[in-house]
Each structure stands twice: as C-alpha cells, then as structure tokens.
Design a protein around this motif. Structure first.
Motif, PDB file in Angstrom:
ATOM      1  N   LEU A 164      32.929  12.734  46.234  1.00  0.00           N
ATOM      2  CA  LEU A 164      33.829  13.869  46.071  1.00  0.00           C
ATOM      3  C   LEU A 164      34.978  13.564  45.119  1.00  0.00           C
ATOM      4  N   SER A 165      35.437  12.302  45.102  1.00  0.00           N
ATOM      5  CA  SER A 165      36.503  11.925  44.165  1.00  0.00           C
ATOM      6  C   SER A 165      36.002  11.957  42.732  1.00  0.00           C
ATOM      7  N   ILE A 166      34.791  11.456  42.521  1.00  0.00           N
ATOM      8  CA  ILE A 166      34.221  11.447  41.165  1.00  0.00           C
ATOM      9  C   ILE A 166      33.992  12.876  40.670  1.00  0.00           C
ATOM     10  N   VAL A 167      33.396  13.698  41.543  1.00  0.00           N
ATOM     11  CA  VAL A 167      33.161  15.104  41.163  1.00  0.00           C
ATOM     12  C   VAL A 167      34.492  15.795  40.883  1.00  0.00           C
ATOM     13  N   GLY A 168      35.480  15.534  41.739  1.00  0.00           N
ATOM     14  CA  GLY A 168      36.799  16.137  41.553  1.00  0.00           C
ATOM     15  C   GLY A 168      37.469  15.683  40.274  1.00  0.00           C
ATOM     16  N   ALA A 169      37.371  14.374  39.973  1.00  0.00           N
ATOM     17  CA  ALA A 169      37.986  13.839  38.752  1.00  0.00           C
ATOM     18  C   ALA A 169      37.342  14.443  37.513  1.00  0.00           C
ATOM     19  N   MET A 170      36.027  14.609  37.554  1.00  0.00           N
ATOM     20  CA  MET A 170      35.314  15.186  36.407  1.00  0.00           C
ATOM     21  C   MET A 170      35.631  16.668  36.246  1.00  0.00           C
ATOM     22  N   SER A 171      35.955  17.335  37.361  1.00  0.00           N
ATOM     23  CA  SER A 171      36.197  18.779  37.321  1.00  0.00           C
ATOM     24  C   SER A 171      37.637  19.125  36.950  1.00  0.00           C
ATOM     25  N   ILE A 172      38.588  18.596  37.734  1.00  0.00           N
ATOM     26  CA  ILE A 172      39.989  18.977  37.505  1.00  0.00           C
ATOM     27  C   ILE A 172      40.926  17.762  37.479  1.00  0.00           C
ATOM     28  N   GLY A 173      40.374  16.604  37.190  1.00  0.00           N
ATOM     29  CA  GLY A 173      41.212  15.422  37.000  1.00  0.00           C
ATOM     30  C   GLY A 173      41.789  14.856  38.293  1.00  0.00           C
ATOM     31  N   ILE A 174      43.051  14.404  38.242  1.00  0.00           N
ATOM     32  CA  ILE A 174      43.696  13.734  39.363  1.00  0.00           C
ATOM     33  C   ILE A 174      43.725  14.616  40.611  1.00  0.00           C
ATOM     34  N   PHE A 175      43.986  15.893  40.450  1.00  0.00           N
ATOM     35  CA  PHE A 175      44.073  16.790  41.607  1.00  0.00           C
ATOM     36  C   PHE A 175      42.711  16.969  42.278  1.00  0.00           C
ATOM     37  N   GLY A 176      41.643  16.806  41.507  1.00  0.00           N
ATOM     38  CA  GLY A 176      40.305  16.835  42.084  1.00  0.00           C
ATOM     39  C   GLY A 176      40.045  15.627  42.971  1.00  0.00           C
ATOM     40  N   ILE A 177      40.627  14.488  42.602  1.00  0.00           N
ATOM     41  CA  ILE A 177      40.500  13.276  43.417  1.00  0.00           C
ATOM     42  C   ILE A 177      41.160  13.497  44.778  1.00  0.00           C
ATOM     43  N   ILE A 178      42.349  14.088  44.755  1.00  0.00           N
ATOM     44  CA  ILE A 178      43.092  14.327  46.001  1.00  0.00           C
ATOM     45  C   ILE A 178      42.331  15.295  46.904  1.00  0.00           C
ATOM     46  N   PHE A 179      41.826  16.376  46.329  1.00  0.00           N
ATOM     47  CA  PHE A 179      41.057  17.349  47.108  1.00  0.00           C
ATOM     48  C   PHE A 179      39.812  16.693  47.692  1.00  0.00           C
ATOM     49  N   GLY A 180      39.157  15.842  46.913  1.00  0.00           N
ATOM     50  CA  GLY A 180      37.964  15.126  47.383  1.00  0.00           C
ATOM     51  C   GLY A 180      38.278  14.247  48.573  1.00  0.00           C
TER      52      GLY A 180
END
Length: 418
Positions: A164-180
C-alpha cells in the motif's frame, strides 16, 4: 540436535523468527523502493516528519504494552490475562488520544518553515492509536503462546504496509505512503480481532485485579515506558537534531538511508528475545537458568553478527550504490559507523536490556537510561554541530557502547550474586 529443533518448532520459534526475517526483508525492500520513488528532498522531509511522530510514539499507551508483555506472560489463566489486557486498554485509549492532540499542537505552534512537513505531521497525528492497537493485539497472541497467529499477523501487516505504501507513493507521493500505512493497520487490526473472535477469547470472564497488583502494573508501565523511551532516543534524536541544526534535507535523507540496513538488522536479536520472553519471565527467579541461557544466546549472537558486520563494512560502497543509487554514496561513512553500532547493539545491548526487563530490573534500566540519555543528547548536539551527519553516527555508536557495558556489567553482577 534433532530434539532441540523439534522442540523449537513445536513452540513456534521458527514461525516467529521466519516471520521476523520475512518482515524485515519486506520492510527493507520498502525502504529501497521509497528512496527511489520520491525525490531526495521529499524523502528527507518525510523522514524528519516520521521521526518526530516516532518520538511521540515512544510514549504510546503510557507504557501499558510493556506491562502487558510481562504480566500477561506471568498470568496463571486466560481470565487473569484478559483482565490485565482490559486494564491496559482503559489506560491506553485516552492517553493515545492525548498524544495525537500533542502532535497537532506541535505541528501548529513550532516554527516549522516547511509547509509540506507541517501538513505531513497533521496527517500522521492519528498514527499512535493505530500503532498501539496493532502492538496490543500482537502482545496478546504472544503472551498466549499463539505463535503462529502472531507470526501471520506480523507478516500480513508488513506485506500490506509495503504494497500500500508503494502504490500510494506511485500515485500521490508522500501522502500516499501515509494513507497506505493507515489502511494497512486497519486491515490487520480487523484480521486480529476476527481471529480472536473465532477462538472465543472474548467469551471468557474477567477477574478483579487487586489494588496492589494494579499499582505494580501501572508502576511497571510508567517505568518501562520512560526507560525504553530514553533508550530508543539513541535511534531518533540524531535525525531530529540533524533536521534542527543542519536544516538540509539532502544530508538528512543520506543519513536516514545509512540507517536503513543497520537498524533493520536489529530484528535478529529482537525476534529471538520476543520468542524467549515468556520463558525467561516464567523462570526469572532461577538465576542459574537465566545466566546459562543468556550466555549461550550471547555467544551465538556475537559469532553471527561479526560476519554480518564484516560484510557491511567492507562492501559498503557496493551495497549503497546497488540498493540506493549514486546520489546516496555520501552516506557510506555514516553507514560504516552505524554497522559497527549494529554489531555492538545486537550482540550486547539489546539482549542484556531485554533480559534485565524480564527479571524486572526496570528501575535500574530507568536510572541507567536517564544517565545515558543525557550523554546522548549532549554528544549528538556537539558532534552534529562539529561534524554534521558523521557526528550523529559517531554519537550513536558511542552511546550504544556505553549502554552495552552498563547493561551487561549489572546483569552479570545480578545473576552471579547469591
């Protein structure tokens, strides 16, 4: 040897150690991907914000998880264990909400010039509650000797964090990591509760815990929390001070990258101590048994960790270049110093500190860690100002050596004293 292996297998050692190994491999791979998926500057900002949150996380649950590991392991039956876990949750929930509020206050009143970091801190402010609940459930499985469920839960959480962190980082960057991260915790907490419901854990009655026992529980929680918090600052205060004194996200990113492998490898002694904790806690009054087992454990760790450290130090340039890229080659000096720190910590500091906790020498740990904590902050401040990030790594190594000497000297003195 076959009997030993069968005994370890039946008690779940290989489940715990195998899961810990797999988890650290996944976490390490996650670190490599994240370093390459976001810019070096963004990685520095995220590392600094994450480090600030981790400092608050040191106090999650007011230390009740430490007490639950000890008192849960010592419980005579499931009703007594459940009663301690009910008590721990009643203390932890309101305190974790307070911690989240303090993170929000910190993000808004401190002089944080980087707007992105301020927003990241606000987004991460609820993490303490999720982290606590996950650890709380893990400890329940562990103290109940449900090692297979404990291992599966750990691996599920780590795998979800990674994906989920990788998918989030690829999608919306740092904030995607947090959501993941949030989503991974929600799923694994739900899985753990489902497993407990299937085992009808919650159908058991609770017992009334005596006031004296409650007092001992709370005292153990508070003392362990402060002791372990001060001890863990060795790994957190350096990044905080680099961000505060140097104010260079590039340097901070390089130092954070240098810590990824040495700090991640601490899972080796930690996973072993996780497995043996209930057994040591149950035999804590048998000093001869504890001393004999500790010496065997330490000897094995020294031999293994020496080989690992030798490889890390000698092949540091190649390791950094292959895993993190040319832009992080400036982290090689920090990486080598921290690798030596890994050898000392995993062979001496972590095992001795855990055994001292198992035999309830928490007051000694608290006093020792307070003294070393003051030394740590002073060294970090002086050496970072003088030598930048290299000073941080030297300070970390120095403090690890100091605590290793203090812990082991006292532990051997206590175990050999009649």
């Amino acid at each position: 040897m076959n009997d030993i292996l069968k005994n370890l297998r039946s008690k779940g050692f290989f489940h715990i150690f195998g899961a810990s190994t797999l988890n650290k491999i996944i976490q390490f791979c996650s670190g490599i991907f994240l370093v390459r998926l976001v810019s070096k500057n963004d990685f520095g900002v995220y590392s600094q914000a994450q480090n600030i949150v981790n400092i608050f996380v040191l106090f999650i649950g007011l230390g009740t998880n430490y007490a639950l590991m000890q008192f849960g392991s010592e419980s005579k039956d499931i009703e007594e264990r459940n009663s301690f876990f009910k008590l721990g949750l009643k203390i932890a929930i309101p305190f974790n909400l307070l911690l989240s509020g303090l993170i929000l206050v910190y993000a808004n009143i401190m002089h944080i010039t980087d707007l992105k970091m301020k927003i990241i801190l606000i987004c991460m402010s609820s993490l303490p509650m999720f982290i606590y609940l996950f650890e709380y459930l893990q400890i329940y499985f562990r103290t109940s000797l449900l090692n297979i469920e404990f291992s599966k839960l750990s691996t599920t959480n780590t795998a979800l964090m990674f994906l989920l962190s990788i998918v989030g980082a690829m999608s919306i960057g740092i904030f995607g990591i947090i959501f993941g991260n949030y989503l991974a915790y929600c799923i694994t907490i739900g899985v753990a509760v489902y497993w407990l419901l299937k085992k009808q854990i919650f159908s058991h009655k609770f017992i009334t815990i005596e006031k004296k026992v409650k007092k001992d529980f709370f005292s153990y929680s508070i003392t362990s929390m402060f002791s372990n918090s001060i001890s863990s600052l060795v790994y957190l205060i350096d990044i905080f001070l680099i961000g505060y004194l140097i104010k260079d996200n590039q340097i901070l990113a390089s130092y954070k990258t240098a810590t990824l492998i040495p700090f991640a490898l601490n899972f080796i002694p930690i996973s072993i101590m996780t497995f043996i904790y209930p057994y040591f806690a149950q035999n804590r009054d048998n000093k001869n048994w504890v001393l004999k087992m500790y010496q065997k454990l330490q000897l094995g760790l020294i031999g293994f960790n020496f080989i690992v450290t030798f490889i890390l130090v000698v092949f540091a340039p190649l390791i950094i270049k292959i895993l993190f890229g040319d832009s992080y080659l400036d982290s090689i000096p920090y990486f080598r110093v921290l690798s030596i720190g890994y050898f000392i910590a995993s062979s001496f500091r972590i095992p001795a500190g855990n055994v001292l906790s198992m035999v309830k020498k928490i007051k000694f740990l608290f006093i020792a860690n307070c003294m070393v904590g003051i030394v740590n902050i002073g060294l970090d401040y002086y050496l970072i100002k003088k030598y930048s990030a290299l000073g941080a790594s030297i300070s970390t190594l120095s403090v690890i050596i100091l605590t290793s000497i203090i812990y082991n000297a006292y532990l051997y003195f206590y175990l050999r004293r009649e």
